[in-house]
Design an enzyme around this catalytic site. Structure first.
Site, PDB file in Angstrom:
ATOM      1  N   ARG A  27      14.078  22.329 -33.903  1.00 60.20           N
ATOM      2  CA  ARG A  27      14.196  23.715 -34.392  1.00 60.20           C
ATOM      3  C   ARG A  27      14.544  24.688 -33.266  1.00 60.20           C
ATOM      4  O   ARG A  27      14.057  25.822 -33.264  1.00 60.20           O
ATOM      5  CB  ARG A  27      12.900  24.176 -35.054  1.00 60.20           C
ATOM      6  N   ARG A  31      13.583  31.193 -35.745  1.00 62.79           N
ATOM      7  CA  ARG A  31      13.079  32.569 -35.782  1.00 62.79           C
ATOM      8  C   ARG A  31      12.445  33.082 -34.500  1.00 62.79           C
ATOM      9  O   ARG A  31      12.219  34.272 -34.376  1.00 62.79           O
ATOM     10  CB  ARG A  31      12.090  32.709 -36.940  1.00 62.79           C
ATOM     11  N   ARG A  40      20.628  35.862 -39.271  1.00 63.48           N
ATOM     12  CA  ARG A  40      20.105  35.552 -40.600  1.00 63.48           C
ATOM     13  C   ARG A  40      20.145  36.794 -41.495  1.00 63.48           C
ATOM     14  O   ARG A  40      20.471  36.716 -42.677  1.00 63.48           O
ATOM     15  CB  ARG A  40      18.685  35.011 -40.514  1.00 63.48           C
ATOM     16  N   ASP A  77      19.334  22.272 -43.015  1.00 61.37           N
ATOM     17  CA  ASP A  77      17.966  21.932 -43.403  1.00 61.37           C
ATOM     18  C   ASP A  77      17.970  20.578 -44.087  1.00 61.37           C
ATOM     19  O   ASP A  77      18.986  20.182 -44.671  1.00 61.37           O
ATOM     20  CB  ASP A  77      17.388  22.987 -44.358  1.00 61.37           C
ATOM     21  N   TYR A 154       9.008  16.726 -51.189  1.00 65.56           N
ATOM     22  CA  TYR A 154       9.420  18.065 -51.634  1.00 65.56           C
ATOM     23  C   TYR A 154       9.975  18.032 -53.060  1.00 65.56           C
ATOM     24  O   TYR A 154       9.745  18.945 -53.860  1.00 65.56           O
ATOM     25  CB  TYR A 154      10.460  18.650 -50.676  1.00 65.56           C
TER      26      TYR A 154
HETATM   27  O1  CP3 Z   1      16.290  21.835 -35.093  1.00 61.43           O
HETATM   28  C1  CP3 Z   1      17.114  22.712 -35.420  1.00 61.43           C
HETATM   29  O2  CP3 Z   1      17.305  23.759 -34.759  1.00 61.43           O
HETATM   30  C2  CP3 Z   1      17.989  22.473 -36.638  1.00 61.43           C
HETATM   31  C3  CP3 Z   1      17.568  23.136 -37.814  1.00 61.43           C
HETATM   32  C4  CP3 Z   1      16.494  22.588 -38.727  1.00 61.43           C
HETATM   33  C5  CP3 Z   1      15.867  23.422 -39.689  1.00 61.43           C
HETATM   34  N1  CP3 Z   1      15.080  22.657 -40.482  1.00 61.43           N
HETATM   35  C6  CP3 Z   1      16.081  24.861 -39.796  1.00 61.43           C
HETATM   36  C7  CP3 Z   1      15.097  25.674 -40.517  1.00 61.43           C
HETATM   37  C8  CP3 Z   1      16.000  21.297 -38.928  1.00 61.43           C
HETATM   38  C9  CP3 Z   1      16.281  20.032 -38.141  1.00 61.43           C
HETATM   39  C10 CP3 Z   1      15.120  21.352 -40.043  1.00 61.43           C
HETATM   40  C11 CP3 Z   1      14.438  20.177 -40.582  1.00 61.43           C
HETATM   41  C12 CP3 Z   1      13.389  20.356 -41.595  1.00 61.43           C
HETATM   42  N2  CP3 Z   1      13.367  21.241 -42.631  1.00 61.43           N
HETATM   43  C13 CP3 Z   1      12.262  19.521 -41.701  1.00 61.43           C
HETATM   44  C14 CP3 Z   1      11.959  18.328 -40.840  1.00 61.43           C
HETATM   45  C15 CP3 Z   1      11.457  18.715 -39.498  1.00 61.43           C
HETATM   46  C16 CP3 Z   1      10.101  19.322 -39.517  1.00 61.43           C
HETATM   47  O3  CP3 Z   1       9.986  20.491 -39.105  1.00 61.43           O
HETATM   48  O4  CP3 Z   1       9.158  18.625 -39.902  1.00 61.43           O
HETATM   49  C17 CP3 Z   1      11.501  19.970 -42.791  1.00 61.43           C
HETATM   50  C18 CP3 Z   1      10.183  19.401 -43.272  1.00 61.43           C
HETATM   51  C19 CP3 Z   1      12.217  21.049 -43.391  1.00 61.43           C
HETATM   52  C20 CP3 Z   1      11.859  21.797 -44.614  1.00 61.43           C
HETATM   53  C21 CP3 Z   1      11.670  23.226 -44.331  1.00 61.43           C
HETATM   54  N3  CP3 Z   1      12.677  24.108 -44.021  1.00 61.43           N
HETATM   55  C22 CP3 Z   1      10.450  23.921 -44.298  1.00 61.43           C
HETATM   56  C23 CP3 Z   1       9.082  23.307 -44.569  1.00 61.43           C
HETATM   57  C24 CP3 Z   1      10.759  25.245 -43.991  1.00 61.43           C
HETATM   58  C25 CP3 Z   1       9.795  26.403 -43.999  1.00 61.43           C
HETATM   59  C26 CP3 Z   1       8.893  26.336 -42.831  1.00 61.43           C
HETATM   60  C27 CP3 Z   1       9.343  27.307 -41.805  1.00 61.43           C
HETATM   61  O5  CP3 Z   1       9.350  26.947 -40.609  1.00 61.43           O
HETATM   62  O6  CP3 Z   1       9.665  28.424 -42.212  1.00 61.43           O
HETATM   63  C28 CP3 Z   1      12.149  25.341 -43.767  1.00 61.43           C
HETATM   64  C29 CP3 Z   1      12.907  26.531 -43.369  1.00 61.43           C
HETATM   65  C30 CP3 Z   1      13.687  26.436 -42.092  1.00 61.43           C
HETATM   66  N4  CP3 Z   1      14.473  25.391 -41.717  1.00 61.43           N
HETATM   67  C31 CP3 Z   1      13.806  27.453 -41.104  1.00 61.43           C
HETATM   68  C32 CP3 Z   1      14.686  26.989 -40.126  1.00 61.43           C
HETATM   69  C33 CP3 Z   1      15.178  27.726 -38.909  1.00 61.43           C
HETATM   70  C34 CP3 Z   1      13.138  28.811 -41.173  1.00 61.43           C
HETATM   71  C35 CP3 Z   1      13.802  29.565 -42.258  1.00 61.43           C
HETATM   72  C36 CP3 Z   1      14.025  31.021 -41.955  1.00 61.43           C
HETATM   73  O7  CP3 Z   1      14.868  31.372 -41.112  1.00 61.43           O
HETATM   74  O8  CP3 Z   1      13.356  31.807 -42.624  1.00 61.43           O
END
Ligand code: CP3
Length: 366
Positions: A27, A31, A40, A77, A154
């Site tokens: 990630r 944010r 965003r 994502d 999910y």
């Molecule tokens: O690593 C990176 O920079 C690449 C981007 C990336 C995102 N999600 C961006 C994201 C990657 C590799 C993921 C994978 C992801 N997404 C996983 C597996 C890795 C992990 O963290 O366990 C999972 C379970 C998800 C599902 C997901 N997406 C969740 C549970 C959430 C909400 C939680 C949170 O952190 O807000 C997201 C949203 C998400 N995916 C964000 C980002 C940058 C935040 C969204 C926002 O900008 O509001």
């Protein structure tokens, strides 16, 4: 040119000699970076950001402009795949991901089909090509997907869950239905990752975020078996270069030997497993990626440097240091002070040189 100028990350994944330990962060675009929040806002929402290849490319490059990272990861994502299967992904403000149509009815499970990634996930492939062009051979680009079991969590729960009650009840009462979901999802993930590789991803990572919530026997049957199937189907060489595969099961340290045996090049570890211990257990069968506790980034700069050195030393305590990619043990927190990440990256690069046969670190660098 197929091989990037800085290919330290790819070489470490293949356990080849490197001058220093490469580093990227799960990630890394997100944010905690004010510039990400700004883009965003321009996109309107997280999902419209993911679905706009130009903006997805822009945010992918943001952490690389700030830090000396050794790899870029596609901005997207894991839930784009179930979205493309028609479940209707949305993000409720402050609540995380949700599906309009969770997968629970037997008829819907029977009807589930793997999407064509070149059609339904075209925007991801366009982002991959655009990012590769923009990187211009500087560092490698990582593609990724969720594991079938993590995606099923999910899809069946309809969003995040504390205890995975719905999906686990299905596992215990109707394993046939869960296997049907996993079977279709494994097909979808293999096609999706191969399409990313064809579009330019130079390594791929499979995130099994929730595999660690399963009992050992169920992990083998409902998560690892499908990971193995995917790995068997992936394109492993492209333009004459090996495309390494990384598997990451959060909470999976106890099953390290069996994860290392499914044909992956590297295994990701969370912070609960000691890297030196892990290395003793699997020898040099695979590379290891990890595993600083993301919360360590809230410590003082001296604390961040000390904890970073601790991870490097734990890996390095048992012989030569090839086969380690430094990362966090899970995604970076949105509340992380961005300047702490510089301390981490610079410490990895400088301090790790002593473990490799590379050039000595500049004076006063650690
Ligand atoms: O690593 C990176 O920079 C690449 C981007 C990336 C995102 N999600 C961006 C994201 C990657 C590799 C993921 C994978 C992801 N997404 C996983 C597996 C890795 C992990 O963290 O366990 C999972 C379970 C998800 C599902 C997901 N997406 C969740 C549970 C959430 C909400 C939680 C949170 O952190 O807000 C997201 C949203 C998400 N995916 C964000 C980002 C940058 C935040 C969204 C926002 O900008 O509001």
């Amino acid at each position: 040119m197929a091989r990037p100028k800085n290919d330290t990350f790819l070489r470490a994944l293949l356990r080849q000699p490197v001058d220093y330990t490469p580093v990227w962060l799960m990630r890394q675009a997100g944010r905690y970076l004010p510039e990400y929040c700004e883009t965003r806002k321009r996109a309107g929402s997280f999902l419209s950001l993911c679905k706009n290849p130009r903006l997805a490319c822009e945010v992918t490059l943001q952490p690389l402009a700030r830090y000396n990272l050794d790899a870029a990861i596609l901005f997207s994502d894991i839930l784009t795949v179930p979205d493309a299967m028609g479940l209707g992904l949305y993000f409720a403000e402050g609540e995380g991901p949700k599906f309009e149509r969770p997968l629970r009815e037997e008829w819907a499970i029977r009807d589930l089909a793997a999407p064509d990634p070149h059609a339904h996930l075209r925007y991801v492939m366009d982002a991959v090509s655009e990012i590769r062009r923009a990187l211009d051979g500087t560092v490698p680009l990582i593609g990724f997907s969720g594991s079938p079991f993590t995606l099923a969590c999910y899809m069946v729960e309809g969003g995040g869950s504390e205890d995975f009650r719905t999906v686990k009840t299905m596992l215990f009462d109707r394993p046939d239905l869960l296997h049907r979901i996993l079977d279709v999802t494994a097909r979808a993930v293999a096609d999706y990752l191969n399409a990313q590789i064809e579009s330019g991803a130079q390594a791929v990572m499979i995130f099994d975020t929730w595999g660690g919530a399963l009992p050992g026997w169920a992990y083998q049957e409902f998560s690892l078996a499908y990971l193995r199937r995917i790995v068997d189907e992936l394109i492993r060489e492209r333009d004459g270069e090996r495309v390494p595969v990384i598997a990451f099961t959060k909470g999976g340290g106890q099953w390290l030997e069996s994860i290392a045996a499914i044909g992956v090049d590297a295994v990701g570890l969370d912070w609960t497993t000691d890297l030196g211990e892990a290395r003793r257990r699997i020898g040099d069968r695979v590379a290891l990626q990890g595993n600083l506790d993301p919360v360590a980034l809230f410590a003082s700069p001296e604390g961040v440097a000390r904890e970073t050195r601790r991870v490097l030393e734990s890996f390095g305590a048992h012989g030569p240091h090839s086969g380690h990619v430094f990362n966090l043990g899970h995604g970076i927190s949105q509340f992380t002070p961005p300047e702490r990440v510089s301390v981490l990256v610079d410490t990895v690069h400088q301090f790790s040189r002593r473990f490799h046969g590379g050039a000595p670190a500049p004076a006063g660098s650690d």
